[in-house]
Design an enzyme around this catalytic site. Structure first.
Site, short mmCIF file in Angstrom:
data_model
loop_
_atom_site.label_atom_id
_atom_site.label_comp_id
_atom_site.label_asym_id
_atom_site.label_seq_id
_atom_site.Cartn_x
_atom_site.Cartn_y
_atom_site.Cartn_z
N CYS A 119 -97.22 -30.64 6.14
CA CYS A 119 -96.78 -29.51 5.32
C CYS A 119 -95.38 -29.88 4.23
CB CYS A 119 -96.33 -28.35 6.46
SG CYS A 119 -97.64 -27.80 7.31
N TRP A 132 -100.76 -28.71 6.35
CA TRP A 132 -101.79 -29.42 7.00
C TRP A 132 -101.76 -28.91 8.45
CZ3 TRP A 132 -101.36 -32.36 11.55
CH2 TRP A 132 -102.18 -33.24 11.66
N ASN A 186 -92.70 -25.60 8.66
CA ASN A 186 -93.43 -27.20 8.98
C ASN A 186 -93.15 -27.40 10.23
OD1 ASN A 186 -94.14 -29.80 8.97
ND2 ASN A 186 -92.11 -30.44 7.59
N GLY A 187 -93.81 -27.99 11.07
CA GLY A 187 -93.66 -28.25 12.66
C GLY A 187 -94.57 -27.44 13.61
N LYS A 239 -106.82 -49.37 5.58
CA LYS A 239 -106.89 -49.05 4.20
C LYS A 239 -108.23 -48.37 3.83
CE LYS A 239 -103.20 -48.48 2.90
NZ LYS A 239 -102.69 -48.71 4.07
N HIS A 278 -115.77 -62.70 21.22
CA HIS A 278 -115.59 -61.78 22.52
C HIS A 278 -116.00 -60.41 22.39
CE1 HIS A 278 -113.34 -65.07 24.16
NE2 HIS A 278 -112.75 -65.45 22.98
#
Ligand code: F6R
Length: 609
Positions: free
Chosen positions: A2, A74, A100-101, A486, A505
């Site tokens: 955010c 977000w 934000n949080g 990426k 493996h």
């Protein structure tokens, strides 16, 4: 996570807030909103989607006023939607809040407020803040916010405006970053400085448990319980142009191509002219203390963690000190054994990553000395650690980290040489040789980045594959993880990074003629072992893409594609071998029509746990 921007002054707030939000969009981009005050009334616009969607809405329905707050989201609580976008308002719609949080106790608070008759419009945790301020407001907005803050559990950076008080913008911080920009007859708040560079470079950093009341002429900072706090502004050296695309199609592309100059500037500013020593002027941890270090623990997340993994090889080679590496979210909960002779190195581009911050605080609590390697100037980690080394890579806006990574590696080399010298582990001849070789890295990086045609060819042929495997050994094992990360984050193509010795493996079962395997195989002590791995892959029909040292015909004979890097000492090879991996992820993402700078579900700074 955010982005917040707030403004109070004499200019129209809307364009300032919108431009600031665009700079912060990398922090979250599922919805956005803005609120301003005009004639005692709060007006709000919000929209699901990127800032462009909000911008279109504002073209149709502009907001007037010289005070305002804005937010790019977000999602944590509640799906991305117009209704859940910030700002959130109270029942009377006179109070607007951006946050934000995470408010951890919001359910209890909400239940109580509903019983008292408050009506909620969203599913967010944030909305309780607006209703609490409404509940406590008599005539004094500052007092109402202060009372509200005492009830909130969790983390927050807040911006609050109220229709009745167009002369005041309130900000508060606990656990999420918030900065205040100082202007002439105007002041600003923002989640980080990049949103403010076009207006001011004079920044006050709010600390946890601090709130601020901004008017157009003044900023008064106090603790949550009302004690006035004097703060001196920090002057930020980044300029606004550094946070622009500068003619590149994407921030990520620009940032990848900035890497040679970032490495060059790191070496130039930290190494003595005669290549006999390394300097970290800002570090603050005395040499006497570092000389006593018996153990190093590196703590970081994501790409910075991969730099830390490579850092283990680098620091053990250059200092002889044992190094352990943890992802921050594990380190903080595993009760690490640390003592006063332990140096904890936290690595972070943003300096705000919640888990790394928590890991750092845990390390300090356990008596270790903490050194942070950070890019964002003045960020929380730089202020709370015992010492800091800045990577000085300039603003990194692309969500996928590129230049911050190679800058972190470059600093780790130099710090290793510095500590190795302090510990008398390296002699002067070796130091000179290493530093002279480091000087050649920018030119070698430029050469690799110029060689993008082969990467484009590989992307064209294989962008539609479902899965990629990345293999490396020793110093280049972490780059196998980084290359896979990426590709995943940019292209949404599944990718696995493995230590090549582990291939037999398990992952070998995945290999068939549809599976591209990226093998990182520069000149190294493990070169021949990698050749055996490549032969095993070919024997099962896999598509081999090798990253090898110029002139290595043996590798090209066994590979479907070979991307060459210049000859370099194995120790320094990771800073070069990662470049084709970044380019590959970028070009596959382009082919797959992905949003390179803002991949789905991600945010640049992960400020929630
Ligand atoms: C990946 C990426 C993330 C970050 C991670 C840590 O490209 O960017 O994995 O590396 O979120 O962020 P910082 O370095 O800001 O602590």
């Amino acid at each position: 996570m955010c982005g917040i921007v707030g403004y109070i002054g004499t200019r129209e707030a809307q364009p300032i807030l919108l431009n600031g939000l665009i700079k912060l969009e990398y922090r979250g981009y599922d919805s956005a909103g803005m609120a301003t005050v005009t004639k005692g009334k709060v007006s709000v616009r919000k929209q699901q989607g990127k800032i462009a969607a909000l911008s279109n809405l504002l073209k149709k329905k502009p907001l007037r006023g010289t005070i305002g707050i804005s937010h790019s989201r977000w999602a944590t609580h509640g799906i991305p939607s117009q209704c859940n976008a910030h700002p959130h308002t109270d029942c009377s719609e006179k109070i607007a809040v951006v946050h934000n949080g995470i408010i951890e106790n919001y359910e209890d608070l909400k239940e109580g407020l509903i019983q008292e008759g408050h009506i909620f419009k969203s599913e967010t945790d944030t909305e309780v803040i607006a209703h609490l301020i409404e509940k406590f407001y008599k005539d004094d907005i500052e007092a109402a916010v202060r009372t509200t803050l005492k009830l909130l559990k969790g983390s927050f950076a807040l911006g609050v405006i109220l229709g009745n008080h167009p002369e005041q913008l309130i900000a508060a911080r606990l656990g999420s970053s918030l900065v205040i920009g100082l202007g002439e007859e105007e002041n600003f708040i923002a989640s980080d400085t990049s949103a403010l560079l076009a207006h001011t470079k004079n920044i006050l950093f709010l600390e946890d448990n601090e709130m601020a009341v901004l008017t157009k002429k003044s900023v008064a900072v106090s603790s949550f319980d009302g004690k006035a706090i004097e703060k001196k502004p920090t002057v930020i050296t980044w300029d606004a142009a550094q946070a622009e695309k500068g003619g590149y199609a994407h921030f990520m592309l620009k940032e990848m191509y900035e890497q040679p100059s970032v490495i060059e500037s790191i070496v130039h500013h930290r190494v003595s002219e005669e290549k006999s020593g390394v300097y970290f002027q800002e570090m603050k941890i005395p040499g006497k203390k570092l000389k006593c270090v018996e153990k190093i623990a590196i703590v970081a997340c994501g790409t910075a963690y991969h730099a830390g993994l490579t850092g283990k090889y680098i620091l053990e080679t250059l200092t002889g000190i044992p190094v352990e590496v943890d992802v921050s979210s594990e380190f903080r909960y595993r009760k690490p054994i640390l003592g006063k002779d332990t140096l904890v190195i936290v690595i972070s581009q943003s300096g705000e990553t919640a888990d790394t911050l928590a890991g750092m605080r845990e390390a300090k609590r356990r008596g270790a000395t903490v050194l942070s390697i950070v890019n964002a100037l003045g960020s929380t980690m730089t202020r709370e650690s015992d010492g800091v080394i800045y990577t000085h890579a300039g603003p990194e806006i692309g969500v996928a980290s590129t230049k911050a990574y190679t800058a972190q590696l470059s600093i780790l080399y130099l710090f290793g040489i510095y500590l190795g010298a302090l510990k008398n582990y390296l002699n002067i001849q070796r130091i000179k040789k290493l530093l002279t070789e480091m000087e050649g890295l920018p030119q070698q990086a430029t050469q690799i980045l110029a060689n993008h045609k082969i990467i484009q060819k590989i992307s064209k042929r294989h962008h539609d594959k479902n899965c990629f495997l990345y293999l490396g050994r020793n110093l280049n094992f972490p780059n196998a993880l980084e290359g896979a990360l990426k590709l995943k984050e940019l292209s949404y193509v599944h990718a696995e990074g493995y230590a090549a010795g582990e291939m037999k493996h398990g992952p070998i079962a995945l290999i068939d003629k549809t599976m591209p395997v990226v093998c990182i195989v520069p000149d190294s002590a493990t070169h021949d072992k990698m050749v055996s791995n490549i032969q095993e892959i070919k024997a099962r029909g896999g598509i081999v893409i090798s990253i090898a040292t110029e002139g290595d015909k043996h590798i090209s004979n066994h590979s479907d594609y070979t991307v060459y890097i210049p000859k370099v000492r194995e120790l320094f090879s990771p800073v070069l071998t990662v470049l084709p991996l970044q380019l590959l992820a970028y070009h596959i993402a382009l082919r797959n029509k992905r949003d390179v700078d803002q991949p789905r579900n991600l945010a640049k700074s992960v400020t929630v746990e």
